[in-house]
Design an enzyme around this catalytic site. Structure first.
Site, PDB file in Angstrom:
ATOM      1  CB  SER A  74      -0.409   0.071   1.144  1.00  0.00           C
ATOM      2  OG  SER A  74      -1.752   1.147   1.569  1.00  0.00           O
ATOM      3  CE1 TYR A 102      -4.177  -2.074   5.416  1.00  0.00           C
ATOM      4  CE2 TYR A 102      -3.255  -0.358   4.596  1.00  0.00           C
ATOM      5  CZ  TYR A 102      -3.443  -1.111   4.393  1.00  0.00           C
ATOM      6  OH  TYR A 102      -4.174  -1.396   2.681  1.00  0.00           O
TER       7      TYR A 102
HETATM    8  N1  LIG Z   1      -8.615  -0.711  -1.195  1.00  0.00           N
HETATM    9  C1  LIG Z   1      -8.195  -0.221  -0.735  1.00  0.00           C
HETATM   10  O1  LIG Z   1      -7.556   1.779  -1.279  1.00  0.00           O
HETATM   11  C2  LIG Z   1      -6.443  -0.469  -0.709  1.00  0.00           C
HETATM   12  C3  LIG Z   1      -4.998   0.707  -0.333  1.00  0.00           C
HETATM   13  C4  LIG Z   1      -3.974  -0.319  -1.194  1.00  0.00           C
HETATM   14  C5  LIG Z   1      -4.232  -1.373  -0.221  1.00  0.00           C
HETATM   15  N2  LIG Z   1      -4.649  -2.068  -0.631  1.00  0.00           N
HETATM   16  C6  LIG Z   1      -4.554  -3.743  -0.353  1.00  0.00           C
HETATM   17  O2  LIG Z   1      -5.303  -4.418  -1.147  1.00  0.00           O
HETATM   18  C7  LIG Z   1      -5.537  -6.139  -0.763  1.00  0.00           C
HETATM   19  C8  LIG Z   1      -6.661  -6.462  -1.139  1.00  0.00           C
HETATM   20  O3  LIG Z   1      -7.499  -4.756  -0.280  1.00  0.00           O
HETATM   21  P1  LIG Z   1      -8.857  -5.083  -0.911  1.00  0.00           P
HETATM   22  O4  LIG Z   1      -9.395  -2.949  -0.919  1.00  0.00           O
HETATM   23  O5  LIG Z   1      -9.630  -5.270  -1.619  1.00  0.00           O
HETATM   24  O6  LIG Z   1      -9.669  -6.147   0.197  1.00  0.00           O
HETATM   25  P2  LIG Z   1     -11.361  -6.145   0.847  1.00  0.00           P
HETATM   26  O7  LIG Z   1     -12.169  -5.494  -0.626  1.00  0.00           O
HETATM   27  O8  LIG Z   1     -11.819  -6.003   1.951  1.00  0.00           O
HETATM   28  O9  LIG Z   1     -11.423  -7.772  -0.539  1.00  0.00           O
HETATM   29  C9  LIG Z   1     -10.341  -8.608   0.902  1.00  0.00           C
HETATM   30  C10 LIG Z   1     -10.239  -9.734   0.502  1.00  0.00           C
HETATM   31  O10 LIG Z   1      -9.889 -10.428   0.971  1.00  0.00           O
HETATM   32  C11 LIG Z   1     -10.854 -11.874   1.965  1.00  0.00           C
HETATM   33  N3  LIG Z   1     -10.306 -11.530   2.978  1.00  0.00           N
HETATM   34  C12 LIG Z   1      -9.553 -11.027   4.107  1.00  0.00           C
HETATM   35  N4  LIG Z   1     -10.047 -11.382   4.885  1.00  0.00           N
HETATM   36  C13 LIG Z   1      -9.085 -12.527   4.594  1.00  0.00           C
HETATM   37  C14 LIG Z   1      -8.623 -13.942   5.984  1.00  0.00           C
HETATM   38  N5  LIG Z   1      -8.330 -13.474   7.027  1.00  0.00           N
HETATM   39  N6  LIG Z   1      -8.642 -14.507   5.167  1.00  0.00           N
HETATM   40  C15 LIG Z   1      -9.094 -15.177   4.061  1.00  0.00           C
HETATM   41  N7  LIG Z   1      -9.334 -14.304   2.873  1.00  0.00           N
HETATM   42  C16 LIG Z   1      -9.557 -12.469   3.394  1.00  0.00           C
HETATM   43  C17 LIG Z   1     -11.998 -11.589   1.724  1.00  0.00           C
HETATM   44  O11 LIG Z   1     -12.969 -12.321   1.504  1.00  0.00           O
HETATM   45  P3  LIG Z   1     -13.397 -12.792   3.441  1.00  0.00           P
HETATM   46  O12 LIG Z   1     -13.986 -11.146   4.112  1.00  0.00           O
HETATM   47  O13 LIG Z   1     -14.790 -12.908   2.685  1.00  0.00           O
HETATM   48  O14 LIG Z   1     -12.595 -13.368   3.674  1.00  0.00           O
HETATM   49  C18 LIG Z   1     -12.202 -10.459   0.348  1.00  0.00           C
HETATM   50  O15 LIG Z   1     -12.003 -10.820  -0.532  1.00  0.00           O
HETATM   51  C19 LIG Z   1      -5.119  -5.708   1.326  1.00  0.00           C
HETATM   52  O16 LIG Z   1      -3.668  -6.099   1.431  1.00  0.00           O
HETATM   53  C20 LIG Z   1      -4.847  -3.881   0.991  1.00  0.00           C
HETATM   54  O17 LIG Z   1      -4.685  -3.644   2.244  1.00  0.00           O
HETATM   55  C21 LIG Z   1      -6.533  -2.030  -0.452  1.00  0.00           C
END
Ligand SMILES: NC(=O)c1ccc[n+]([C@@H]2O[C@H](COP(=O)([O-])OP(=O)(O)OC[C@H]3O[C@@H](n4cnc5c(N)ncnc54)[C@H](OP(=O)(O)O)[C@@H]3O)[C@@H](O)[C@H]2O)c1
Length: 265
Positions: free
Chosen positions: A154, A167
């Site tokens: 991130s 984080y």
């Molecule tokens: N969105 C942003 O703005 C952003 C910015 C910078 C970095 N990121 C990074 O990008 C990555 C994905 O983020 P996102 O925004 O796509 O998140 P998200 O919308 O919360 O989606 C997360 C996915 O991971 C699964 N998940 C979460 N915790 C889990 C666990 N303990 N075991 C197995 N599966 C799990 C969730 O399904 P379940 O809940 O059913 O488990 C879902 O499929 C992360 O590493 C995040 O830190 C995101």
């Protein structure tokens, strides 16, 4: 040694015949990564905790004709991680070309308010899970003879964005883990890179950006003046896994609409 970029033009830009594991593929960025890799020809396994949402995504991919399987797994559980890799190993005959450590989550608090449980939960979910899954997957990646790991960090791993110090610390550690594995496992023909998203529209992003003040502060700092889409992240992840990227390893690349470079935003 290992994979090179000297194949035919079509094979350099294709993942046909390759196997992939993407953690957290039912929603958000992970969902887009699964779809991107499958579109390029890979056979993909993914996981998530919520079975109904996972099955929903799997059904949609089946309808589109993609080769994607999934299993329920909480990557914060050591036993679940071992079961996940055992499943992948048996499904892909002991060989894995691509590992995308995508799962990550956040708790937004001030540093003085974080509890011991918050600390363990975030370190375990964001860092230890990716570390351990990489360890467990190493024999499978090595056996494929042309492998690629992509971590998802991130912008918060590079600069302070006031969404929680734990984080940020986990994401900074992922950036450094990327460099270490790139050097340590190059001899095993495993490239290791990291993609650092900026503000992206996903269920996790929505929890942050629902606050109009926070949303405006992110958008005003982002040179392109908008949030990103999950598909704008998945395209880079897929590129890093292609034979066309065979000389790229140890890098963290930000997909952030110019967030980090915009010091005066
Ligand atoms: N969105 C942003 O703005 C952003 C910015 C910078 C970095 N990121 C990074 O990008 C990555 C994905 O983020 P996102 O925004 O796509 O998140 P998200 O919308 O919360 O989606 C997360 C996915 O991971 C699964 N998940 C979460 N915790 C889990 C666990 N303990 N075991 C197995 N599966 C799990 C969730 O399904 P379940 O809940 O059913 O488990 C879902 O499929 C992360 O590493 C995040 O830190 C995101």
């Amino acid at each position: 040694m290992g994979e090179t970029n000297s194949g035919s033009k079509s094979s350099r830009w294709c993942l046909q015949g390759m196997t992939a594991l993407v953690t957290g593929g039912s929603k958000g960025i992970g969902n887009a990564i699964v779809e991107e890799l499958a579109q390029l020809g890979a056979t993909v396994h993914t996981c998530a905790r919520n079975e109904a949402e996972l099955n929903d995504s799997l059904n949609q991919w089946t309808t589109k004709g993609y080769r994607v399987t999934g299993s329920v797994c909480d990557v914060a559980s050591r036993v679940n991680r071992q079961e996940l890799i055992a499943r992948v190993s048996s499904q892909f005959n002991g060989k894995l070309n691509i590992l995308v450590n995508n799962v990550g989550t956040n708790i937004k608090k001030q540093t003085v308010d974080f509890t011991e449980e918050d600390f363990s939960f975030l370190i375990n979910t964001n860092l230890e899970s990716a570390y351990h899954i990489s360890q467990l997957a190493h024999p499978l990646l090595k056996a494929s003879e042309a492998a690629s790991i992509v971590f998802i960090s991130s912008v918060a791993g590079e600069v302070s964005v006031n969404i929680g110090s734990i984080y940020g610390a986990t994401k900074g550690a992922i950036n450094q883990l990327t460099r270490n594995l790139a050097c340590e496992w190059a001899k095993d023909n495993i490239r290791t890179n990291c993609v650092g998203p900026g503000p992206i529209k996903t269920p996790l992003g929505d929890t942050v950006f629902k606050d109009a003040k926070v949303l405006n502060s992110f958008i005003s700092r982002t040179a392109l003046g908008r949030l990103g889409e999950a598909e704008e992240v998945s395209s880079l992840v897929a590129f890093l896994c292609l034979p066309a990227a065979s000389y790229i390893t140890g890098q963290t690349i930000y997909v952030d609409g110019g967030f980090i470079v915009n010091a005066l935003g």
